[in-house]
Motif scaffolding. Structure first.
Motif, PDB file in Angstrom:
ATOM      1  N   GLN A   1      61.695  71.495  19.829  1.00 39.19           N
ATOM      2  CA  GLN A   1      60.935  72.147  18.774  1.00 39.19           C
ATOM      3  C   GLN A   1      59.439  71.897  18.953  1.00 39.19           C
ATOM      4  O   GLN A   1      59.022  70.781  19.298  1.00 39.19           O
ATOM      5  CB  GLN A   1      61.386  71.635  17.407  1.00 39.19           C
ATOM      6  N   LYS A   2      58.630  72.897  18.713  1.00 39.03           N
ATOM      7  CA  LYS A   2      57.178  72.783  18.884  1.00 39.03           C
ATOM      8  C   LYS A   2      56.613  71.663  18.018  1.00 39.03           C
ATOM      9  O   LYS A   2      55.781  70.865  18.467  1.00 39.03           O
ATOM     10  CB  LYS A   2      56.511  74.118  18.518  1.00 39.03           C
ATOM     11  N   TRP A   3      57.070  71.596  16.762  1.00 37.94           N
ATOM     12  CA  TRP A   3      56.581  70.583  15.832  1.00 37.94           C
ATOM     13  C   TRP A   3      56.868  69.181  16.348  1.00 37.94           C
ATOM     14  O   TRP A   3      56.020  68.289  16.309  1.00 37.94           O
ATOM     15  CB  TRP A   3      57.233  70.813  14.469  1.00 37.94           C
ATOM     16  N   GLU A   4      58.076  68.960  16.860  1.00 37.58           N
ATOM     17  CA  GLU A   4      58.454  67.651  17.393  1.00 37.58           C
ATOM     18  C   GLU A   4      57.637  67.319  18.637  1.00 37.58           C
ATOM     19  O   GLU A   4      57.178  66.174  18.810  1.00 37.58           O
ATOM     20  CB  GLU A   4      59.947  67.639  17.717  1.00 37.58           C
ATOM     21  N   LYS A   5      57.452  68.294  19.515  1.00 37.12           N
ATOM     22  CA  LYS A   5      56.682  68.065  20.738  1.00 37.12           C
ATOM     23  C   LYS A   5      55.246  67.666  20.410  1.00 37.12           C
ATOM     24  O   LYS A   5      54.678  66.761  21.040  1.00 37.12           O
ATOM     25  CB  LYS A   5      56.674  69.330  21.595  1.00 37.12           C
ATOM     26  N   GLN A   6      54.652  68.326  19.428  1.00 36.37           N
ATOM     27  CA  GLN A   6      53.278  68.014  19.051  1.00 36.37           C
ATOM     28  C   GLN A   6      53.152  66.582  18.545  1.00 36.37           C
ATOM     29  O   GLN A   6      52.195  65.877  18.880  1.00 36.37           O
ATOM     30  CB  GLN A   6      52.799  68.999  17.979  1.00 36.37           C
ATOM     31  N   ARG A   7      54.114  66.152  17.728  1.00 32.11           N
ATOM     32  CA  ARG A   7      54.061  64.788  17.212  1.00 32.11           C
ATOM     33  C   ARG A   7      54.216  63.764  18.333  1.00 32.11           C
ATOM     34  O   ARG A   7      53.550  62.743  18.351  1.00 32.11           O
ATOM     35  CB  ARG A   7      55.166  64.578  16.157  1.00 32.11           C
TER      36      ARG A   7
ATOM     37  N   LYS B   1      51.005  63.604  20.392  1.00 27.82           N
ATOM     38  CA  LYS B   1      49.862  63.036  19.676  1.00 27.82           C
ATOM     39  C   LYS B   1      50.047  61.565  19.335  1.00 27.82           C
ATOM     40  O   LYS B   1      49.082  60.790  19.352  1.00 27.82           O
ATOM     41  CB  LYS B   1      49.617  63.844  18.395  1.00 27.82           C
TER      42      LYS B   1
ATOM     43  N   TRP C   1      50.278  62.291   8.077  1.00 33.74           N
ATOM     44  CA  TRP C   1      50.367  62.687   9.482  1.00 33.74           C
ATOM     45  C   TRP C   1      49.022  62.481  10.182  1.00 33.74           C
ATOM     46  O   TRP C   1      48.946  62.229  11.364  1.00 33.74           O
ATOM     47  CB  TRP C   1      50.758  64.159   9.588  1.00 33.74           C
ATOM     48  N   ASP C   2      47.961  62.629   9.430  1.00 30.60           N
ATOM     49  CA  ASP C   2      46.632  62.566  10.028  1.00 30.60           C
ATOM     50  C   ASP C   2      46.088  61.146  10.114  1.00 30.60           C
ATOM     51  O   ASP C   2      45.405  60.785  11.074  1.00 30.60           O
ATOM     52  CB  ASP C   2      45.652  63.433   9.222  1.00 30.60           C
TER      53      ASP C   2
END
Length: 408
Positions: A110-116, A119, A154-155
């Motif tokens: 998933q894109k969301w998981e990959k981004q986390r 980062k 998250w930030d």
């Protein structure tokens, strides 16, 4: 097998432990049995009344107390937290069947998981080492980066994301909750000795998920089986379902004159289930996250009850209220009730009570509702009940009278 719509409803309510037929032990053991029978109990943060996981268990176990759930997780290790239908309490005996999903987070798609992961992945190793060195920790035990501006977690708290990634992967588990805050620890320090950690293959996993769903639902469509516990790719579940039908373990069922009529049930339970007879109606005030009604389309088809939780709907667009509870009366849904526990005033507020069009069984219904409201008041630490609005309006006086009469 052909069954009537009324039989399907009766089977569903029985499978969900809501008709009083299934004998379950009292106390903590009964709570454990309930979670094991249903397969999961969904966790939710909304606390306008007791949180959903406590509410769902109280509905089926009137002697339930939140400490029982805490002890089953923290002391007895009979249950654990992970993703079931959503964030859930799950039977520890099912642990191995969640390993494939944990493995899936090692290389997320998933894109969301990959981004986390991209980062915050660099934080996972030091976070894991700190827990290894210091013991169980919560996200509050990790300081935010120097000079970080406070925004969403998250930030401004990378360690929180790292904790979640490690939890999703199965390297950390929730060892307990303190004031509802998760406390993380190494999986090897949480798993009870002797827990089966053998990785199931696709066929075994698919069959497990089909059995879990049909045991909890009684009868269900393929889409409902897939949604019960989101544990694998739908192709694996469909293949398992097909093979179990061919082997005779699962039977195809048609329900009344429903259009979407391809239902399934466990063969060895269907015959007994179809012999269930109507009993005196029991009244339940169900959490919006209750296992019976969490799949809204299923309830719309089987019970002709169109339900939406409205806390996520802008206030001007709400039809019934912020946290409306479906009212199950016997084998039908009689209405909806919007409660709020005013804990400071120790008063259970009934902001709105709306009965379904055509419902008129007031003589039996109102005394049962009054008694249940007192049960709910006690469960929420309240000593008074105040009704603000009802529809139809004429029942307000009668319900108020019953509440006074049923006062403990």
């Amino acid at each position: 097998m052909k069954i009537s719509l009324q039989q399907a409803r009766r089977i569903a309510i029985n499978a969900q432990l809501l008709d009083g037929r299934t004998k379950i032990r009292r106390g903590k053991e009964g709570v454990a049995q309930t979670i094991e029978k249903l397969g999961y109990i969904q966790i939710d943060t909304i606390s306008v009344i007791e949180r959903a996981h406590n509410h769902t268990l109280w509905t089926r176990r009137p002697d339930f107390a939140p400490k029982m759930l805490h002890d089953l997780q923290t002391g007895d290790r009979r249950i654990f937290e992970y993703w079931g239908h959503a964030a859930s309490y799950l039977p520890m005996t099912d642990y191995r069947f969640y390993l494939p999903r944990m493995r899936g987070f090692l290389e997320p798609h998933q894109k969301w998981e990959k981004q986390r992961l991209e980062k915050y992945g660099h934080m996972m190793k030091p976070v894991l080492q700190q827990i290894r060195d210091e013991g169980p920790l919560s996200s509050k035990d990790f300081a935010p980066p120097a000079n970080a501006k406070r925004g969403t977690w998250w930030d401004w708290r990378p360690a929180k994301v790292a904790l979640e990634l490690l939890f999703w992967r199965g390297e950390l588990m929730i060892t307990e909750r303190r004031n509802f805050h998760r406390i993380y620890d190494l999986t090897e320090r949480v798993l009870p000795e002797g827990t089966d950690t053998g990785l199931p293959d696709d066929d075994e996993l698919g069959q497990f998920l089909v059995r879990r769903a049909l045991s909890a639902y009684g009868v269900a469509r393929a889409s409902e089986i897939r949604e019960h516990i989101r544990g694998t790719d739908k192709k694996i579940i469909i293949k398992a379902l097909h093979n179990m039908v061919n082997a005779g373990e699962v039977t195809e069922v048609s329900v009344g004159r429903l259009k979407n009529n391809e239902y399934f049930g466990l063969t060895d339970r269907l015959e007994a289930s179809t012999r269930l007879r109507k009993t005196s109606p029991r009244l339940h005030l169900l959490s919006p996250f209750d296992n019976l009604i969490i799949q809204r389309e299923r309830i719309k088809l089987l019970f002709e009850f169109d339900y939406t939780i409205e806390c996520y709907v802008p206030a001007p667009k709400r039809k019934f209220g912020y946290f409306v509870l479906p009212i199950l009366w016997g084998e039908e849904f009689a209405g909806r009730l919007d409660p709020k526990a005013d804990r400071k005033a120790k008063t259970l507020l009934i902001r709105n009570l709306v009965l379904e069009d055509g419902f008129s069984d007031y003589d039996a219904f109102l005394p049962s509702l009054a008694a249940k409201l007192w049960d709910m008041a006690r469960f929420n630490g309240c000593k008074e009940i105040r009704i603000e609005k009802t529809s139809p309006v004429v029942i307000k006086k009668g319900l108020s009278s019953q509440i006074i009469r049923a006062r403990p």
